[in-house]
Design a protein around this motif. Structure first.
Motif, PDB file in Angstrom:
ATOM      1  N   CYS A 106       0.855  -1.175   0.000  1.00  0.00           N
ATOM      2  CA  CYS A 106       0.000   0.000   0.000  1.00  0.00           C
ATOM      3  C   CYS A 106       0.895   1.231   0.000  1.00  0.00           C
ATOM      4  O   CYS A 106       1.907   1.278   0.701  1.00  0.00           O
ATOM      5  N   LEU A 107       0.525   2.218  -0.799  1.00  0.00           N
ATOM      6  CA  LEU A 107       1.287   3.462  -0.895  1.00  0.00           C
ATOM      7  C   LEU A 107       0.457   4.608  -0.344  1.00  0.00           C
ATOM      8  O   LEU A 107      -0.691   4.806  -0.751  1.00  0.00           O
ATOM      9  N   ALA A 108       1.040   5.353   0.576  1.00  0.00           N
ATOM     10  CA  ALA A 108       0.416   6.567   1.104  1.00  0.00           C
ATOM     11  C   ALA A 108       1.280   7.750   0.683  1.00  0.00           C
ATOM     12  O   ALA A 108       2.504   7.719   0.855  1.00  0.00           O
ATOM     13  N   VAL A 109       0.642   8.765   0.097  1.00  0.00           N
ATOM     14  CA  VAL A 109       1.351   9.960  -0.351  1.00  0.00           C
ATOM     15  C   VAL A 109       0.898  11.126   0.517  1.00  0.00           C
ATOM     16  O   VAL A 109      -0.307  11.324   0.719  1.00  0.00           O
ATOM     17  N   ALA A 117      -3.150  10.893  -0.956  1.00  0.00           N
ATOM     18  CA  ALA A 117      -3.528   9.751  -1.794  1.00  0.00           C
ATOM     19  C   ALA A 117      -3.150   8.446  -1.114  1.00  0.00           C
ATOM     20  O   ALA A 117      -2.147   8.384  -0.394  1.00  0.00           O
ATOM     21  N   VAL A 118      -3.960   7.430  -1.360  1.00  0.00           N
ATOM     22  CA  VAL A 118      -3.690   6.082  -0.875  1.00  0.00           C
ATOM     23  C   VAL A 118      -3.939   5.126  -2.035  1.00  0.00           C
ATOM     24  O   VAL A 118      -4.968   5.214  -2.707  1.00  0.00           O
ATOM     25  N   TYR A 119      -2.996   4.257  -2.264  1.00  0.00           N
ATOM     26  CA  TYR A 119      -3.134   3.207  -3.283  1.00  0.00           C
ATOM     27  C   TYR A 119      -2.807   1.880  -2.621  1.00  0.00           C
ATOM     28  O   TYR A 119      -1.827   1.822  -1.885  1.00  0.00           O
ATOM     29  N   PRO A 120      -3.579   0.837  -2.821  1.00  0.00           N
ATOM     30  CA  PRO A 120      -4.701   0.740  -3.735  1.00  0.00           C
ATOM     31  C   PRO A 120      -5.974   1.297  -3.119  1.00  0.00           C
ATOM     32  O   PRO A 120      -6.135   1.349  -1.901  1.00  0.00           O
ATOM     33  N   HIS A 121      -6.850   1.717  -4.007  1.00  0.00           N
ATOM     34  CA  HIS A 121      -8.204   2.106  -3.649  1.00  0.00           C
ATOM     35  C   HIS A 121      -9.070   1.886  -4.887  1.00  0.00           C
ATOM     36  O   HIS A 121      -8.544   1.562  -5.950  1.00  0.00           O
ATOM     37  N   ALA A 122     -10.358   2.058  -4.724  1.00  0.00           N
ATOM     38  CA  ALA A 122     -11.275   1.951  -5.859  1.00  0.00           C
ATOM     39  C   ALA A 122     -12.179   3.175  -5.854  1.00  0.00           C
ATOM     40  O   ALA A 122     -12.553   3.680  -4.797  1.00  0.00           O
ATOM     41  N   ARG A 123     -12.465   3.650  -7.038  1.00  0.00           N
ATOM     42  CA  ARG A 123     -13.402   4.766  -7.193  1.00  0.00           C
ATOM     43  C   ARG A 123     -14.339   4.410  -8.324  1.00  0.00           C
ATOM     44  O   ARG A 123     -13.888   4.072  -9.413  1.00  0.00           O
ATOM     45  N   GLN A 124     -15.628   4.470  -8.042  1.00  0.00           N
ATOM     46  CA  GLN A 124     -16.670   4.121  -9.022  1.00  0.00           C
ATOM     47  C   GLN A 124     -16.405   2.744  -9.630  1.00  0.00           C
ATOM     48  O   GLN A 124     -16.529   2.544 -10.831  1.00  0.00           O
ATOM     49  N   GLY A 125     -15.987   1.812  -8.781  1.00  0.00           N
ATOM     50  CA  GLY A 125     -15.749   0.450  -9.207  1.00  0.00           C
ATOM     51  C   GLY A 125     -14.437   0.213  -9.932  1.00  0.00           C
ATOM     52  O   GLY A 125     -14.114  -0.911 -10.279  1.00  0.00           O
ATOM     53  N   ARG A 126     -13.655   1.267 -10.156  1.00  0.00           N
ATOM     54  CA  ARG A 126     -12.377   1.105 -10.852  1.00  0.00           C
ATOM     55  C   ARG A 126     -11.240   1.085  -9.847  1.00  0.00           C
ATOM     56  O   ARG A 126     -11.036   2.049  -9.113  1.00  0.00           O
ATOM     57  N   PRO A 127     -10.497  -0.033  -9.803  1.00  0.00           N
ATOM     58  CA  PRO A 127      -9.365  -0.098  -8.865  1.00  0.00           C
ATOM     59  C   PRO A 127      -8.177   0.734  -9.345  1.00  0.00           C
ATOM     60  O   PRO A 127      -7.928   0.858 -10.545  1.00  0.00           O
ATOM     61  N   MET A 128      -7.482   1.327  -8.403  1.00  0.00           N
ATOM     62  CA  MET A 128      -6.230   2.052  -8.650  1.00  0.00           C
ATOM     63  C   MET A 128      -5.156   1.345  -7.823  1.00  0.00           C
ATOM     64  O   MET A 128      -5.232   1.313  -6.608  1.00  0.00           O
ATOM     65  N   THR A 129      -4.170   0.780  -8.503  1.00  0.00           N
ATOM     66  CA  THR A 129      -3.147  -0.016  -7.836  1.00  0.00           C
ATOM     67  C   THR A 129      -2.003   0.853  -7.325  1.00  0.00           C
ATOM     68  O   THR A 129      -1.876   2.031  -7.693  1.00  0.00           O
ATOM     69  N   VAL A 130      -1.146   0.253  -6.533  1.00  0.00           N
ATOM     70  CA  VAL A 130       0.061   0.926  -6.051  1.00  0.00           C
ATOM     71  C   VAL A 130       0.931   1.340  -7.236  1.00  0.00           C
ATOM     72  O   VAL A 130       1.427   2.464  -7.297  1.00  0.00           O
ATOM     73  N   LEU A 131       1.109   0.442  -8.199  1.00  0.00           N
ATOM     74  CA  LEU A 131       1.957   0.770  -9.347  1.00  0.00           C
ATOM     75  C   LEU A 131       1.360   1.900 -10.183  1.00  0.00           C
ATOM     76  O   LEU A 131       2.096   2.723 -10.731  1.00  0.00           O
ATOM     77  N   GLU A 132       0.025   1.981 -10.247  1.00  0.00           N
ATOM     78  CA  GLU A 132      -0.606   3.122 -10.932  1.00  0.00           C
ATOM     79  C   GLU A 132      -0.360   4.414 -10.156  1.00  0.00           C
ATOM     80  O   GLU A 132      -0.137   5.468 -10.757  1.00  0.00           O
ATOM     81  N   GLY A 133      -0.400   4.338  -8.837  1.00  0.00           N
ATOM     82  CA  GLY A 133      -0.109   5.516  -8.020  1.00  0.00           C
ATOM     83  C   GLY A 133       1.313   6.000  -8.226  1.00  0.00           C
ATOM     84  O   GLY A 133       1.572   7.200  -8.335  1.00  0.00           O
ATOM     85  N   ILE A 134       2.247   5.063  -8.318  1.00  0.00           N
ATOM     86  CA  ILE A 134       3.640   5.436  -8.576  1.00  0.00           C
ATOM     87  C   ILE A 134       3.768   6.053  -9.965  1.00  0.00           C
ATOM     88  O   ILE A 134       4.474   7.052 -10.141  1.00  0.00           O
ATOM     89  N   ALA A 135       3.050   5.509 -10.943  1.00  0.00           N
ATOM     90  CA  ALA A 135       3.091   6.066 -12.303  1.00  0.00           C
ATOM     91  C   ALA A 135       2.585   7.502 -12.323  1.00  0.00           C
ATOM     92  O   ALA A 135       3.128   8.355 -13.043  1.00  0.00           O
ATOM     93  N   ILE A 136       1.573   7.794 -11.518  1.00  0.00           N
ATOM     94  CA  ILE A 136       1.064   9.170 -11.430  1.00  0.00           C
ATOM     95  C   ILE A 136       2.147  10.078 -10.864  1.00  0.00           C
ATOM     96  O   ILE A 136       2.375  11.183 -11.371  1.00  0.00           O
ATOM     97  N   LEU A 137       2.836   9.631  -9.830  1.00  0.00           N
ATOM     98  CA  LEU A 137       3.940  10.420  -9.273  1.00  0.00           C
ATOM     99  C   LEU A 137       5.051  10.610 -10.306  1.00  0.00           C
ATOM    100  O   LEU A 137       5.640  11.689 -10.404  1.00  0.00           O
ATOM    101  N   GLU A 138       5.327   9.564 -11.073  1.00  0.00           N
ATOM    102  CA  GLU A 138       6.387   9.645 -12.084  1.00  0.00           C
ATOM    103  C   GLU A 138       6.033  10.630 -13.198  1.00  0.00           C
ATOM    104  O   GLU A 138       6.918  11.231 -13.796  1.00  0.00           O
ATOM    105  N   SER A 139       4.742  10.806 -13.446  1.00  0.00           N
ATOM    106  CA  SER A 139       4.318  11.637 -14.568  1.00  0.00           C
ATOM    107  C   SER A 139       4.234  13.119 -14.231  1.00  0.00           C
ATOM    108  O   SER A 139       4.038  13.939 -15.120  1.00  0.00           O
ATOM    109  N   THR A 140       4.386  13.457 -12.967  1.00  0.00           N
ATOM    110  CA  THR A 140       4.217  14.863 -12.585  1.00  0.00           C
ATOM    111  C   THR A 140       4.977  15.198 -11.322  1.00  0.00           C
ATOM    112  O   THR A 140       5.222  14.356 -10.488  1.00  0.00           O
TER     113      THR A 140
END
Length: 148
Positions: A106-109, A117-140
């Protein structure tokens, strides 16, 4: 005031080799983000696979879970299915208790001392993984974009 972004990665110790490889991938990517100055600090914490309410050694893990769950409610997200909390019953003792199951990682930002932010989580049924959270950090460099 300068904004400080920090990331804490929580890892379960006893995991299969494939999960351990994913954990190490996440650690490496976060350390690269720190080296690049995208995050100011990275902390790696160990946590249990599950805890039962009412035992002294679970206080910190449950407090962490509660802060993540509060973040999720405030941001229209859910900590399920990655985290699971359910009622249990012991046929042997007749007691009832609550068990919380923690994900493999689990990633806490945090921005300054605010959980953003906390990963993993789900919003509107769509999961957001730890690796997706890291990718968001990498992109900005703008942590507010990591609030998915």
């Amino acid at each position: 005031m300068n904004s400080r972004t920090r990331a804490t990665l929580y890892l379960r110790d006893s995991v299969p080799a494939a999960a351990r490889a994913e954990q190490q991938k996440a650690v490496g990517r976060l350390q690269s983000l720190q080296a690049a100055g995208v995050v100011d600090s990275v902390t790696i914490e160990s946590w249990p696979s599950r805890v039962t309410n009412g035992t002294p050694d679970t206080i910190q893990a449950l407090a962490t879970y509660d802060s993540f769950d509060s973040w999720a409610r405030d941001h229209g997200a859910s900590m399920r299915p990655a985290f699971d909390r359910h009622e249990c019953h012991s046929r042997f003792t007749g007691s009832r208790f609550t068990t919380t199951v923690f994900p493999v990682m689990c990633l806490a930002v945090f921005e300054n001392d605010t959980l953003t932010a906390v990963y993993p989580h789900a919003r509107q049924g769509r999961p957001m993984t730890v690796l997706e959270g890291i990718a968001i950090l990498e992109s900005t460099r703008r942590p507010e974009l990591a609030r998915h």
